[in-house]
Motif scaffolding. Sequence first.
Motif, PDB file in Angstrom:
ATOM      1  N   LEU A 218      61.640  67.530  68.889  1.00 30.68           N
ATOM      2  CA  LEU A 218      61.539  67.822  70.306  1.00 30.68           C
ATOM      3  C   LEU A 218      60.404  68.571  70.633  1.00 30.68           C
ATOM      4  N   ALA A 219      59.971  69.325  69.617  1.00 31.98           N
ATOM      5  CA  ALA A 219      58.731  70.213  69.899  1.00 31.98           C
ATOM      6  C   ALA A 219      57.206  69.223  69.981  1.00 31.98           C
ATOM      7  N   THR A 220      57.666  68.175  69.472  1.00 30.28           N
ATOM      8  CA  THR A 220      56.299  67.364  69.508  1.00 30.28           C
ATOM      9  C   THR A 220      56.188  66.077  70.043  1.00 30.28           C
ATOM     10  N   ALA A 221      57.401  65.264  70.002  1.00 32.93           N
ATOM     11  CA  ALA A 221      57.369  63.983  70.793  1.00 32.93           C
ATOM     12  C   ALA A 221      57.438  63.800  72.155  1.00 32.93           C
ATOM     13  N   ARG A 222      56.891  62.937  72.688  1.00 30.20           N
ATOM     14  CA  ARG A 222      56.536  62.782  74.091  1.00 30.20           C
ATOM     15  C   ARG A 222      57.363  61.629  74.605  1.00 30.20           C
ATOM     16  N   HIS A 223      57.597  61.724  75.875  1.00 34.73           N
ATOM     17  CA  HIS A 223      58.528  60.525  76.547  1.00 34.73           C
ATOM     18  C   HIS A 223      57.485  59.406  76.736  1.00 34.73           C
ATOM     19  N   PRO A 224      58.034  58.211  76.374  1.00 37.73           N
ATOM     20  CA  PRO A 224      56.592  57.008  76.679  1.00 37.73           C
ATOM     21  C   PRO A 224      56.317  56.949  78.158  1.00 37.73           C
ATOM     22  N   LYS A 225      57.185  57.243  79.156  1.00 39.44           N
ATOM     23  CA  LYS A 225      56.499  56.816  80.421  1.00 39.44           C
ATOM     24  C   LYS A 225      55.991  58.250  81.045  1.00 39.44           C
ATOM     25  N   THR A 226      56.666  59.376  80.856  1.00 33.21           N
ATOM     26  CA  THR A 226      55.998  60.508  81.486  1.00 33.21           C
ATOM     27  C   THR A 226      55.150  61.170  80.614  1.00 33.21           C
ATOM     28  N   GLN A 227      55.137  61.043  79.422  1.00 34.04           N
ATOM     29  CA  GLN A 227      54.284  61.788  78.620  1.00 34.04           C
ATOM     30  C   GLN A 227      54.672  63.168  78.458  1.00 34.04           C
ATOM     31  N   ARG A 228      55.903  63.542  78.945  1.00 38.17           N
ATOM     32  CA  ARG A 228      56.423  65.078  78.964  1.00 38.17           C
ATOM     33  C   ARG A 228      57.460  65.177  77.753  1.00 38.17           C
ATOM     34  N   GLN A 229      57.577  66.217  77.132  1.00 45.73           N
ATOM     35  CA  GLN A 229      58.635  66.815  75.981  1.00 45.73           C
ATOM     36  C   GLN A 229      59.867  66.209  76.708  1.00 45.73           C
ATOM     37  N   TYR A 230      60.671  65.819  75.749  1.00 48.11           N
ATOM     38  CA  TYR A 230      61.999  65.247  76.150  1.00 48.11           C
ATOM     39  C   TYR A 230      62.763  66.165  76.862  1.00 48.11           C
ATOM     40  N   THR A 231      62.775  67.649  76.485  1.00 53.36           N
ATOM     41  CA  THR A 231      63.552  68.649  77.262  1.00 53.36           C
ATOM     42  C   THR A 231      63.027  69.031  78.609  1.00 53.36           C
ATOM     43  N   GLU A 232      61.822  68.663  78.764  1.00 50.71           N
ATOM     44  CA  GLU A 232      61.390  68.696  80.066  1.00 50.71           C
ATOM     45  C   GLU A 232      61.955  67.686  81.002  1.00 50.71           C
ATOM     46  N   MET A 233      62.469  66.817  80.573  1.00 51.68           N
ATOM     47  CA  MET A 233      63.162  65.489  81.479  1.00 51.68           C
ATOM     48  C   MET A 233      64.785  65.939  81.860  1.00 51.68           C
TER      49      MET A 233
END
Lengths: 334, 334
Positions: free
Chosen positions: A151-166
């Motif tokens: 969670l600290a490193t991965a990015r969402h494929p569309k928003t390029q945000r961290q998952y927890t930011e979503m």
Amino acid sequence: MKSFPRIFALLIPIWVSIAALAFPAAAQTDPLPSWNDGASKQAILDFVARVTAEGGPDYVAPAERIATFDNDGTLWAEQPLYFQVLFAIDRAKALAPQHPEWTDKEPFASLLKGDIKGALAGGEHAIVELVAATHSDMTTEEFNKIVKDWLATARHPKTQRQYTEMAYQPMLELLAFLRSSGFKTFIVTGGGIEFVRAFAEDTYGVPPEQVVGSAGKTQFELRDGKPVLMKEPGVDFIDDKAGKPVGIQRHIGRRPIAAFGNSDGDLQMLQWTCTGSGLRFCLYVHHTDGEREWTYDRQSNIGRLDEGLNQAAADGWTVVDMKKDWKRVFGFEK
Amino acid sequence: MKSFPRIFALLIPIWVSIAALAFPAAAQTDPLPSWNDGASKQAILDFVARVTAEGGPDYVAPAERIATFDNDGTLWAEQPLYFQVLFAIDRAKALAPQHPEWTDKEPFASLLKGDIKGALAGGEHAIVELVAATHSDMTTEEFNKIVKDWLATARHPKTQRQYTEMAYQPMLELLAFLRSSGFKTFIVTGGGIEFVRAFAEDTYGVPPEQVVGSAGKTQFELRDGKPVLMKEPGVDFIDDKAGKPVGIQRHIGRRPIAAFGNSDGDLQMLQWTCTGSGLRFCLYVHHTDGEREWTYDRQSNIGRLDEGLNQAAADGWTVVDMKKDWKRVFGFEK
């Protein structure tokens, strides 16, 4: 003693300012600033006002103020795939060097060739295989760390945000508002209980003991003489559809008075909640915003909302129109 | 502005009296009045003082202050038989007219002739049969009411007291003391989760969502169009021995920092608790008082404490000598 009345007079403004410190202008501040004014917001505010009005006909004691929330699609996004499946895919890629047999075994073979659609063509069976291979054969503490690191490193494929930011900003406000109104907030997720616990406290303010979810088998054993809890490959419990009220009973032991979901997987949880006695509140988040989020409902493979929409209309449940009802979807929007 | 210092001076005693209202003389009052002064009481007080001392080396944040308690033999008595078995026997007698087949089927046949020893000669299998026949085929809400009604009327065969009066007064004080020190107290029982939930809130101050226990299968279904949770005959989970840490992980999702038991069935819970990092506390209640309660340990079929006594000695866990350490055992003693 002559000065007593004067001292007493002095006390009044002091008490007032103490009271102001203790209850910072709760009545004047909008507890749901990311919600547009409208029927959905008003329904939430009315429900909370009624169940917390001491002496009122709908008053509910704090101990009984249980609210349950689905996670995927209700508290955070779930497109283009459940985030836990994206996690499992990343884990499978990381573990592949230790599994030469995966090069000709589905769903791993397709996945390692970058063909996620092909990998998931096996449907539920493919996902169970993938989760079993990536979520077991380690201790619960090791798994927790792996999820946190991802969670600290991965990015969402569309928003390029961290998952927890979503996580949805309006829902974060709703969780906080309910808690400040004496509710205990629980997550009741079809996702893995240990996966969601790894971020629920930081992201949602929901402690591990208030997360209910699907679970693999766990075994207590001694490893090098030290007690550990090993995650085993078998499935212990699926917390979805009719499993949700069962999971609620198992973990919470009382019927919620409010429940929040976004799909047919949440329907039984909402039915169970809203057929109890006294005032009840059921809400569906309807994904209607293709610009800021995604648009999907009756035909979607992920987060299908079909029967649920019908029952919401028939029973007068609140249906949030994301596009219309939410001022902001994500906290990172300006 | 001239008078400012004077007003300020006035504020001091006011604040002191407000502080006194908020924290009513906690430091001066003995939180464990039914405990005799001695090593056991001192060990509890020291542990709580250390984990709550902000800035100290052993400080634990409130969210992590999880304490788990066994029920039978730890929070209330368990002789001459687990109280839930006595409940099942009473239920079997009440249900017998609807089950003519029981007259020649064990364990029911012996039981209906008044031969409890004969009925239970079948060991665990007999108890499983008895529990399945008396704890299923009804909704969770119906079961809750049946247990509550039984507890309100049934009397213990030796003391003639209500079963809930046979909670240990020193343990009630300990539960309250831990909670007032910021702990969350959980029950982790080998007994049935729904059985214990029926009285845990009133008797122990522990809400249903903080009870972990053995469980039968539960099914969500529509009965006359209304959602219900039906208790089914199958066993879903046994929360005993190595099952206790598994149950703790499933429900709580974090490792306790303090655990309390009385038998070998609690050993793995205590091992799991006391091998975590940081300061930990493990305690066994040792039944040494044949006058006020019962005397039993290594040879007992109920609440056997054998391996546990060995490990407690080896690891320096606290062992409560009921006769010596407890001023009162039950609240009804003068």
